[in-house]
Design a protein around this motif. Structure first.
Motif, PDB file in Angstrom:
ATOM      1  N   UNK A   1       0.859  -1.181   0.000  1.00 29.09           N
ATOM      2  CA  UNK A   1       0.000   0.000   0.000  1.00 29.09           C
ATOM      3  C   UNK A   1       0.893   1.228   0.000  1.00 29.09           C
ATOM      4  N   UNK A   2       0.733   2.064  -1.025  1.00 28.25           N
ATOM      5  CA  UNK A   2       1.479   3.315  -1.135  1.00 28.25           C
ATOM      6  C   UNK A   2       0.532   4.471  -0.822  1.00 28.25           C
ATOM      7  N   UNK A   3       0.725   5.101   0.324  1.00 28.64           N
ATOM      8  CA  UNK A   3      -0.129   6.223   0.717  1.00 28.64           C
ATOM      9  C   UNK A   3       0.433   7.511   0.139  1.00 28.64           C
ATOM     10  N   UNK A   4      -0.347   8.169  -0.708  1.00 30.15           N
ATOM     11  CA  UNK A   4       0.133   9.380  -1.371  1.00 30.15           C
ATOM     12  C   UNK A   4       0.044  10.577  -0.420  1.00 30.15           C
ATOM     13  N   UNK A   5       1.124  11.323  -0.256  1.00 29.94           N
ATOM     14  CA  UNK A   5       1.106  12.457   0.679  1.00 29.94           C
ATOM     15  C   UNK A   5       0.178  13.598   0.243  1.00 29.94           C
ATOM     16  N   UNK A   6      -0.213  13.608  -1.040  1.00 30.92           N
ATOM     17  CA  UNK A   6      -1.118  14.665  -1.496  1.00 30.92           C
ATOM     18  C   UNK A   6      -2.533  14.494  -0.934  1.00 30.92           C
ATOM     19  N   UNK A   7      -2.819  13.292  -0.463  1.00 24.55           N
ATOM     20  CA  UNK A   7      -4.080  12.999   0.226  1.00 24.55           C
ATOM     21  C   UNK A   7      -5.326  13.302  -0.612  1.00 24.55           C
ATOM     22  N   UNK A   8      -5.196  13.121  -1.921  1.00 17.96           N
ATOM     23  CA  UNK A   8      -6.380  13.253  -2.766  1.00 17.96           C
ATOM     24  C   UNK A   8      -7.246  12.020  -2.605  1.00 17.96           C
ATOM     25  N   UNK A   9      -8.536  12.191  -2.774  1.00 18.97           N
ATOM     26  CA  UNK A   9      -9.456  11.068  -2.632  1.00 18.97           C
ATOM     27  C   UNK A   9      -9.540  10.286  -3.939  1.00 18.97           C
ATOM     28  N   UNK A  10      -8.416   9.671  -4.295  1.00 26.49           N
ATOM     29  CA  UNK A  10      -8.410   8.785  -5.459  1.00 26.49           C
ATOM     30  C   UNK A  10      -7.413   7.668  -5.202  1.00 26.49           C
TER      31      UNK A  10
END
Length: 304
Positions: free
Chosen positions: A71-80
């Motif tokens: 699981x790669x959590x994107x720091x931009x935290x967009x809901x996609x």
């Protein structure tokens, strides 16, 4: 004479069943490539080569089956979010080259080894028949840990992963899109194509026996493994990408799927870049990314 004839028939029957069983094993209980073997084959040192942070190692269950991934959590935290599905006999390392396309958009990513691949369990591989159910659980789990709504999660698949994604999409409208690179149109066609490639056309007389034995052993139906048929009931946005010079899965497979697609938001890109199987992105990465971005912009709510 009758006794000799009877013995000959019995011998031939057992011979054909034995050979059929042997070939059924190559279809459904193929050798498993480990993560380290796949990493070495692809000459990957680290996920950082793809502009990705170290992932969270995850495991999840579909019934009694254990599946493992990243699981790669994107720091931009967009809901996609995007689920990435690898090819046949490969592992999640093989799908990383597509990750930057979606990571740059701010989407979190979820990549896992299919059943009987990499670190995931599973006695048999079924070309999408049971794998589509694993994908359903993967999307649920991804949504739970990322808090991205399922309707904002898309699926990208390559080869076997692409075929699995299309089969999963049949009749559904609860996720965002499918991008399928080099899918096969059905299991029977691709198994027979690869058998001929490895052996000779003479092998085709054994394929019905081998596939029937595979069905019994793995408890599934070969004729129901068909992205081409599933396409008739897919209404979600679908982008098909296939190289004109694909030597493993002929471009006609994607063309057949495209013709059957119910969706009005569909696109088929046949690349004439001289790429081999699932290598269009390797030959022209910037153009490939641009095509995916245009598709997402025109057909989904994913925005940069």
């Amino acid at each position: 004479m009758k006794k000799i004839l009877s013995l000959s028939v019995i011998f031939l029957t057992f011979f054909l069943l034995g050979v059929g069983y042997y070939f059924s094993s190559s279809i459904i209980s193929f050798p498993v490539t480990s993560l380290e073997e796949d990493k070495a084959r692809l000459k990957i040192q680290s996920v950082s080569e793809f502009g990705l942070p170290e992932p969270e190692s995850i495991r999840f269950q579909n019934g009694s089956l254990r599946l493992r991934g990243w699981y790669f959590k994107n720091p931009q935290k967009k809901k996609c979010g995007v689920v990435l599905l690898h090819g046949h006999t490969r592992t999640r390392y093989g799908i990383l080259k597509y990750a930057p396309v979606f990571w740059k958009r701010g989407c979190s990513l979820f990549a896992y080894d299919a059943r009987r691949h990499g670190e995931s369990a599973g006695e048999y591989g079924t070309y999408g028949y049971f794998e589509k159910n694993d994908l359903e659980r993967a999307i649920e789990f991804f949504s739970e840990i990322s808090t991205v709504p399922e309707e904002q999660i898309g699926i990208f698949g390559a080869s076997f992963g692409a075929a699995t994604a299309l089969q999963y999409a049949e009749g559904r409208n609860d996720f965002a899109f499918v991008i399928a690179d080099s899918p096969y149109m059905d299991m029977r066609s691709i198994v027979e194509k690869r058998a001929v490639d490895f052996y000779s056309p003479l092998i085709l007389f054994l394929s019905p026996i081998a596939l029937s034995i595979a069905e019994i052993r793995a408890d599934f139906l070969v004729n129901e493994v068909s992205p081409k048929e599933a396409a008739k009931y897919i209404s979600l946005p679908v982008l098909l990408i296939h190289s004109k010079t694909d030597e493993v899965t002929p471009v006609s497979h994607s063309e057949e799927i495209f013709q059957n697609l119910k969706s009005k938001r569909k696109q088929l890109l046949v690349t004439d870049w001289g790429a081999s199987h699932c290598k269009s992105i390797d030959v022209r990465p910037e153009e490939y990314e641009s095509i995916v971005n245009s598709f997402l912009k025109e057909n989904t709510s994913f925005r940069k």
